[in-house]
Write a protein that holds these residues in place. Structure first.
Motif, PDB file in Angstrom:
ATOM      1  N   ALA A   2       0.844  -1.194   0.000  1.00  0.00           N
ATOM      2  CA  ALA A   2       0.000   0.000   0.000  1.00  0.00           C
ATOM      3  C   ALA A   2       0.876   1.239   0.000  1.00  0.00           C
TER       4      ALA A   2
ATOM      5  N   ILE B  99       0.587   5.280   0.648  1.00  0.00           N
ATOM      6  CA  ILE B  99      -0.297   6.276   1.268  1.00  0.00           C
ATOM      7  C   ILE B  99       0.369   7.642   1.230  1.00  0.00           C
TER       8      ILE B  99
ATOM      9  N   PHE C 265      -6.600  -2.620  -3.645  1.00  0.00           N
ATOM     10  CA  PHE C 265      -6.789  -1.179  -3.443  1.00  0.00           C
ATOM     11  C   PHE C 265      -8.211  -0.900  -2.972  1.00  0.00           C
ATOM     12  N   GLU C 266      -9.169  -1.433  -3.718  1.00  0.00           N
ATOM     13  CA  GLU C 266     -10.576  -1.137  -3.412  1.00  0.00           C
ATOM     14  C   GLU C 266     -11.009  -1.754  -2.076  1.00  0.00           C
TER      15      GLU C 266
ATOM     16  N   GLU D 287      -8.962   0.683   0.658  1.00  0.00           N
ATOM     17  CA  GLU D 287      -9.175   2.132   0.609  1.00  0.00           C
ATOM     18  C   GLU D 287     -10.183   2.651   1.652  1.00  0.00           C
TER      19      GLU D 287
ATOM     20  N   ARG E 297      -4.544   9.528   2.234  1.00  0.00           N
ATOM     21  CA  ARG E 297      -5.266   8.835   1.162  1.00  0.00           C
ATOM     22  C   ARG E 297      -4.387   7.729   0.586  1.00  0.00           C
ATOM     23  N   LEU E 298      -5.054   6.629   0.295  1.00  0.00           N
ATOM     24  CA  LEU E 298      -4.383   5.544  -0.408  1.00  0.00           C
ATOM     25  C   LEU E 298      -4.246   5.976  -1.861  1.00  0.00           C
TER      26      LEU E 298
ATOM     27  N   ILE F  75      -4.491   5.862  -8.236  1.00  0.00           N
ATOM     28  CA  ILE F  75      -5.527   6.887  -8.518  1.00  0.00           C
ATOM     29  C   ILE F  75      -4.876   8.020  -9.307  1.00  0.00           C
TER      30      ILE F  75
END
Ligand SMILES: [Zn+2]
Length: 149
Positions: free
Chosen positions: A36, A38, A115-116, A119, A131-132, A149
């Protein structure tokens, strides 16, 4: 200027790519790494546990463990349209760890799934705009896919 941090967990997970022209169509597994990424502002609030950080690495690790690792580690991830692999997993019995997904479980699609999944759990606690921004899925030492993103 922004600061980013990364933390990963690893899973041992089986999959196959049913339409692949070569060896990826066979049932096999990988030591996946889900990393991840961030972004946010460093916490400046005096005296709090996260002062000087974006987010405690151990808190990210916990979220990755609960929502990613514990779901697919030592499991077989199978596309819902892959009837042959689903039948093979069913033959293994009810206690076999089979995770049926709506996508072909390539590194690219697993990066997006992770991710989804993660998040919604990345929450700003100190007003520092966490925020990721990306999830990296390493399938082999030479192969990494990212959903960003
Ligand atoms: Zn593979």
């Amino acid at each position: 200027m922004t600061t980013t941090i990364r933390r990963y967990i690893e899973t041992d997970t089986g999959h196959r790519v049913p339409n692949h022209k070569s060896k990826c169509k066979h049932m096999h597994g990988h030591r996946y790494r889900f990393e991840a990424e961030i972004e946010g502002d460093v916490v400046t609030q005096r005296g709090v546990s996260d002062e000087g950080m974006l987010m405690d690495f151990s808190d990210i690790s916990h979220l990755l463990t609960v929502h990613i690792h514990d779901v697919i580690d030592h499991a077989f991830v199978v596309y819902e349209g892959d009837e042959a692999a689903k039948a093979a997993c069913k033959l293994m019995g009810d206690d076999h760890r089979t995770v049926v997904v709506s996508f072909i479980p390539t590194a690219e699609n697993l990066a997006r799934w992770a991710f989804e999944t993660l998040e919604p759990h990345i929450k700003t606690t100190y007003g520092n705009q966490l925020r990721l921004v990306a999830m990296h899925c390493r399938e082999t030492p030479k192969s990494v896919a990212s959903w960003r993103i």
